[in-house]
Design an enzyme around this catalytic site. Structure first.
Site, PDB file in Angstrom:
ATOM      1  N   PHE A  37       0.834  -1.220   0.000  1.00 27.38           N
ATOM      2  CA  PHE A  37       0.000   0.000   0.000  1.00 27.38           C
ATOM      3  C   PHE A  37       0.867   1.268   0.000  1.00 27.38           C
ATOM      4  CE2 PHE A  37      -1.809   2.797   3.538  1.00 27.38           C
ATOM      5  CZ  PHE A  37      -2.411   3.693   2.674  1.00 27.38           C
ATOM      6  N   VAL A  38       1.623   1.484   1.059  1.00 25.35           N
ATOM      7  CA  VAL A  38       2.433   2.712   1.134  1.00 25.35           C
ATOM      8  C   VAL A  38       3.542   2.695   0.090  1.00 25.35           C
ATOM      9  CG1 VAL A  38       4.065   4.005   2.561  1.00 25.35           C
ATOM     10  CG2 VAL A  38       1.953   3.128   3.584  1.00 25.35           C
ATOM     11  N   THR A  47       1.459  -9.878   1.185  1.00 25.99           N
ATOM     12  CA  THR A  47       0.409  -8.880   1.473  1.00 25.99           C
ATOM     13  C   THR A  47       0.379  -7.777   0.411  1.00 25.99           C
ATOM     14  OG1 THR A  47       1.830  -7.591   2.965  1.00 25.99           O
ATOM     15  CG2 THR A  47       0.434  -9.283   3.975  1.00 25.99           C
ATOM     16  N   GLY A  48       1.424  -7.639  -0.358  1.00 25.94           N
ATOM     17  CA  GLY A  48       1.433  -6.687  -1.476  1.00 25.94           C
ATOM     18  C   GLY A  48       0.622  -7.241  -2.640  1.00 25.94           C
ATOM     19  N   ASP A  56      11.638 -12.931  -1.945  1.00 26.96           N
ATOM     20  CA  ASP A  56      11.422 -12.771  -0.509  1.00 26.96           C
ATOM     21  C   ASP A  56      12.675 -12.154   0.093  1.00 26.96           C
ATOM     22  OD1 ASP A  56      10.934 -12.955   2.193  1.00 26.96           O
ATOM     23  OD2 ASP A  56      10.010 -14.944   2.051  1.00 26.96           O
ATOM     24  N   TYR A 105       5.140  -8.222  15.576  1.00 27.42           N
ATOM     25  CA  TYR A 105       5.350  -7.004  14.790  1.00 27.42           C
ATOM     26  C   TYR A 105       6.146  -5.980  15.604  1.00 27.42           C
ATOM     27  CZ  TYR A 105       4.116  -3.007  11.788  1.00 27.42           C
ATOM     28  OH  TYR A 105       4.142  -1.919  10.958  1.00 27.42           O
ATOM     29  N   ARG A 130      -7.525  -3.484   8.816  1.00 28.62           N
ATOM     30  CA  ARG A 130      -7.330  -2.165   9.412  1.00 28.62           C
ATOM     31  C   ARG A 130      -8.633  -1.378   9.366  1.00 28.62           C
ATOM     32  NH1 ARG A 130      -1.341  -0.651   7.309  1.00 28.62           N
ATOM     33  NH2 ARG A 130      -2.024  -1.826   5.489  1.00 28.62           N
TER      34      ARG A 130
HETATM   35  N1  UDP Z   1     -10.962  -1.279  14.926  1.00 29.20           N
HETATM   36  C1  UDP Z   1     -12.336  -1.298  15.040  1.00 29.20           C
HETATM   37  N2  UDP Z   1     -13.057  -2.047  14.140  1.00 29.20           N
HETATM   38  C2  UDP Z   1     -12.471  -2.745  13.127  1.00 29.20           C
HETATM   39  C3  UDP Z   1     -11.067  -2.706  12.999  1.00 29.20           C
HETATM   40  C4  UDP Z   1     -10.335  -1.963  13.931  1.00 29.20           C
HETATM   41  O1  UDP Z   1     -12.927  -0.666  15.942  1.00 29.20           O
HETATM   42  O2  UDP Z   1     -13.197  -3.387  12.344  1.00 29.20           O
HETATM   43  C5  UDP Z   1     -10.174  -0.481  15.900  1.00 29.20           C
HETATM   44  C6  UDP Z   1      -9.048  -1.251  16.561  1.00 29.20           C
HETATM   45  O3  UDP Z   1      -9.515  -1.923  17.707  1.00 29.20           O
HETATM   46  C7  UDP Z   1      -8.079  -0.142  16.909  1.00 29.20           C
HETATM   47  C8  UDP Z   1      -8.298   0.894  15.812  1.00 29.20           C
HETATM   48  O4  UDP Z   1      -9.539   0.568  15.209  1.00 29.20           O
HETATM   49  O5  UDP Z   1      -8.397   0.443  18.151  1.00 29.20           O
HETATM   50  C9  UDP Z   1      -7.210   0.883  14.742  1.00 29.20           C
HETATM   51  O6  UDP Z   1      -7.031  -0.438  14.323  1.00 29.20           O
HETATM   52  P1  UDP Z   1      -6.127  -0.821  13.096  1.00 29.20           P
HETATM   53  O7  UDP Z   1      -6.169  -2.304  12.977  1.00 29.20           O
HETATM   54  O8  UDP Z   1      -6.500  -0.021  11.903  1.00 29.20           O
HETATM   55  O9  UDP Z   1      -4.662  -0.330  13.479  1.00 29.20           O
HETATM   56  P2  UDP Z   1      -3.790  -0.280  14.823  1.00 29.20           P
HETATM   57  O10 UDP Z   1      -3.641   1.165  15.092  1.00 29.20           O
HETATM   58  O11 UDP Z   1      -4.523  -0.958  15.949  1.00 29.20           O
HETATM   59  O12 UDP Z   1      -2.533  -0.952  14.465  1.00 29.20           O
END
Ligand code: UDP
Length: 313
Positions: free
Chosen positions: A11-12, A35-36, A56, A145, A186
């Site tokens: 993505f980025v 994932t790309g 890889d 991660y 995300r």
């Molecule tokens: N989140 C949510 N619903 C979703 C996916 C994520 O409420 O369907 C929340 C998640 O719990 C977190 C925030 O959104 O608090 C950001 O999550 P993301 O996975 O995008 O990235 P993070 O900042 O956690 O790495």
């Protein structure tokens, strides 16, 4: 310059490839496509100044010729991806970072490591400033991660200190925009995907946790500025405008005209309660500041998801 972008079909990184090519550089994108996606760089196929290599990074960099710059972005980067790909996440952060650094040492190239706001864990200091050492659970589900990136930072600093490699470290905060995968877990792509399908948005916990979202073109500009700066210490790049996940959900429902509301689901383990970058360093050292307004960035992202879905039928 001749520039290697690891994870170049992500993505980025695919947006970064576009930017580097627009600036007149030659770009080699390396990706193993776990994932790309090829479609992120499909528009660059056939260009003489662009090469896509399927490999890889954990195994090495099977590309001849000297590089001037290496942007090291390869890694799974969403909470769902890295718990599904725990070993790839750990190994690309460790062995992959080592391979990128060794290549920079051999070529006399400068490397930018894509690190993350996750090095701050569930932060006890708010907003997060680069001097904060973080609050990471080393054995929790996100640790594959977080700790890989913390190790990658340590390895990068060691190559700079003891081997004289020129390095830059960016700590990337939540970023959004076109080319995110609808299913990557995300929050922004998930909510947009659900809203366009007329479904309720899945808010985790009570939705009171906060994040600060940066539009991808702003991030990419920060990466390039940092790479070409003299700053060898970690630098946050992110948008300091903080909002709750419930606010985000309401914004996306309003913007898409989705009347299905939200449903609450359990909060994942170790989900940080708040996150906002202190960007004083980026402002003063790089002259960088985010420019794309949130409503505008979300509108562009929604439009991209709509167009992509229409094209895919
Ligand atoms: N989140 C949510 N619903 C979703 C996916 C994520 O409420 O369907 C929340 C998640 O719990 C977190 C925030 O959104 O608090 C950001 O999550 P993301 O996975 O995008 O990235 P993070 O900042 O956690 O790495």
């Amino acid at each position: 310059m001749r520039i290697l972008v690891t994870g170049g079909a992500g993505f980025v990184a695919s947006h970064l490839c576009d930017r580097l090519l627009a600036d007149g550089h030659h770009v080699v994108a390396l990706d193993n496509f776990i994932t790309g996606a090829r479609r992120n760089v499909a528009h660059l196929a056939g260009r003489a100044d662009f090469q896509l290599v399927e490999a890889d990074l954990i195994e090495g960099i099977p590309v001849a010729g000297r590089f001037d710059r290496v942007y090291h972005l390869a890694s799974p980067a969403s909470p769902i991806d890295y718990v599904e790909l725990p070993f790839q996440t750990l190994y690309v952060g460790s062995d992959g970072t080592r391979n990128a650094l060794e290549r920079c040492l051999a070529d006399g190239a400068r490397m930018l490591l894509a690190s993350t706001s996750e090095v701050y864990g569930d932060p006890a200091v708010h907003p997060q400033v680069e001097s904060y050492w973080g609050n990471v659970n080393p054995v929790g589900p996100r640790s594959v991660y977080d700790e890989a990136k913390r190790y990658a930072e340590a390895l990068t600093m060691a190559f700079a200190r003891y081997k004289g490699v020129q390095t830059r470290i960016v700590r990337i905060f939540n970023t959004y925009g076109p080319r995110m995968r609808a299913e990557d877990g995300r929050v922004v792509p998930t909510f947009i995907h659900q809203a366009l399908a007329g479904q309720p948005l899945t808010v985790f916990g009570d939705g009171g946790q906060t994040r600060s979202f940066c539009y991808v073109s702003d991030l990419v500009d920060g990466l390039v500025r940092l790479m070409e700066s003299g700053l060898d210490q970690p630098c946050n790049i992110g948008n300091p405008h903080e909002r709750t996940m419930l606010e985000l959900a309401e914004h996306i429902n309003r913007s898409t005209g989705n009347g299905a509301g939200v449903i609450f689901q359990p909060l994942p383990k170790d989900d940080p309660t708040r996150r906002r970058p202190d960007i004083t360093r980026a402002r003063t050292e790089l002259g960088w500041e985010p420019e794309v307004d949130f409503a505008e960035g979300i509108a562009r992202t929604i439009a991209w998801f709509q167009a992509t879905q229409a094209a895919e039928g």
